[in-house]
Design a protein around this motif. Sequence first.
Motif, short mmCIF file in Angstrom:
data_model
loop_
_atom_site.label_atom_id
_atom_site.label_comp_id
_atom_site.label_asym_id
_atom_site.label_seq_id
_atom_site.Cartn_x
_atom_site.Cartn_y
_atom_site.Cartn_z
N PHE A 2 34.12 42.36 68.89
CA PHE A 2 34.95 41.28 68.23
C PHE A 2 35.80 41.21 69.62
N LEU A 3 35.84 40.02 70.32
CA LEU A 3 36.61 39.60 71.38
C LEU A 3 37.51 38.83 71.26
N THR A 4 38.43 38.96 71.91
CA THR A 4 39.49 38.10 71.82
C THR A 4 40.11 37.51 73.21
N GLU A 63 40.80 35.19 69.44
CA GLU A 63 42.19 34.82 68.87
C GLU A 63 43.01 34.01 69.92
N HIS A 76 39.45 40.43 61.27
CA HIS A 76 39.88 40.89 62.64
C HIS A 76 40.78 40.01 63.46
N GLU A 77 40.05 38.80 63.62
CA GLU A 77 40.99 37.66 64.41
C GLU A 77 42.12 37.31 63.63
N HIS A 117 44.88 39.84 64.74
CA HIS A 117 45.40 39.44 66.19
C HIS A 117 46.70 38.64 66.14
N GLU A 138 43.41 45.67 70.39
CA GLU A 138 42.04 45.76 70.00
C GLU A 138 42.03 47.04 68.90
N TYR A 175 37.18 49.59 70.49
CA TYR A 175 36.79 49.01 69.05
C TYR A 175 36.38 49.97 68.32
ZN LIG Z 1 39.68 41.42 69.10
#
Ligand SMILES: [Zn+2]
Length: 490
Positions: free
Chosen positions: A13-15, A322, A347-348, A351, A370, A428
Amino acid sequence: MKKLSLLPILLLFLTSCLIVGRGAESTPEPIPPTQTSTTDRAIFKDGLVPEYQAVLNELPYASMYEIEFNIADDLAHISGSETVIYTNAEEIDLNEVKLRLFANILGGETKVDNVTVNGEEVTPTYALNDSLMTVPLESPLKPRESLTLSMDFNLAVPQTVELNYGVQAYYDDVLALAHAYPVIVVYDDEGWNAEIPPQSGDVTYADMSFFEVTVEAPKGVTLVGSGREVNRQENGNRQTVEYAAGPVRDFYLAASSEYEVFTKKSNGIELRFYTRDYLQDGAESALETAAHAIEVFEKHYAPYPYTELDFVSTPTHALGIEYPGMIAIAEWIVSPDQNYLEATVAHEVGHQWFYNLVGNDQLDDPWLDESLTQFATLQYFSDMYGKAGAQGFRSSLEGRWWYVENEKIPVGLPVRDYSDEEYSAIVYGRGGLFFEALRDEMGSEVFNEFMKDYTQSNAWDIATPEKLKADAEEHCGCDLTDLFKKWIYP
Ligand SMILES: [Zn+2]
């Protein structure tokens, strides 16, 4: 009830990142800045919910950006200009100001011309593969003094999504324009804090700022920008749209001729999802999740600050990314049958509290946004579906950690010190579980009070690991050093 499968570790889950500089605690006594004026901020009021509008009279040192993007008909070439009023919030004189040109390390190319400081032309120097521009100052900028930087820029947008999850790309008829303007670097205890971001983490670290942005683009394209749209005009086959966003840590823009919009109003917040029309079911399912997630996080942490939250589908390689008041979701998961959609959206949305409202150095302390956001997502599943629902998401955290066979690698390392696999497994996976351990140590009631206080007392500011630990210890009246040694510290 939804059952989540174990998430493969490579699906991060990248941001995207943003940062903030020094917090209020390091801000010197409130001498008014010489040029910036909080009275210019009326345009931002309608983008904030009433509980937060008072912040417009605070943050006296926040940068004020005025940006113009002129997007060519091919959507891959942009010319622009930027004027930014920058105030020295430090306690020392500054002899230079540094800005990031992220396109130069994201697979595209950006070039800056006609740089002036208070109207006087200057010659910048470049470093970090031309992603860092240093603007020299003829005379030092003293604490609480302001200056005006102006420049023109050109940008060739990457047309692949190979680097950094495709955060900045024109690909598959979608323009995802992250970090596309010269971004002021945070000055903190490391000085001007800039590095080339590793591929697996967020790219930026930025202070809360105000943005007035004008976008000129082909008329047939739907534009989605951070903040609130404040004006719109059409001239022939072109359109001009103006946005006001702030306080935010970044300005993000997405554009596509394919976008349709699906909306939902929830608790005074306008939720919108821009995507292809045949993804309507996925978009509406995402908005439903977002509305519930906001409710959960408002109950546990703090009110959501803005009157809008926009989603866009993009071809990113991350599941989601995000931005302040905006969220990019990978197009391939925008379907109600997609197992990843609910967890990614929750999740987003999380953020918006941990990364945007409460900032952190996303490159040095990625766990502060994160890992905490993974815990917030667990909280969402727990509140929505009870114990069994929480167990589904907890299994995904455990599954990630299991990819390194539950090796007790510290949660508190900078992104650059992890391999890609470790980053996902530890930050994560194990990191989300740390907050459960912290809750168990403190007791649920005290932990819940602490989380509210941590979020609200660090709102609009930058948190640090030391601050989080000290806040928690103050609430429990206990020494958490052993727990931090076990989970966080190298
Ligand atoms: Zn994230």
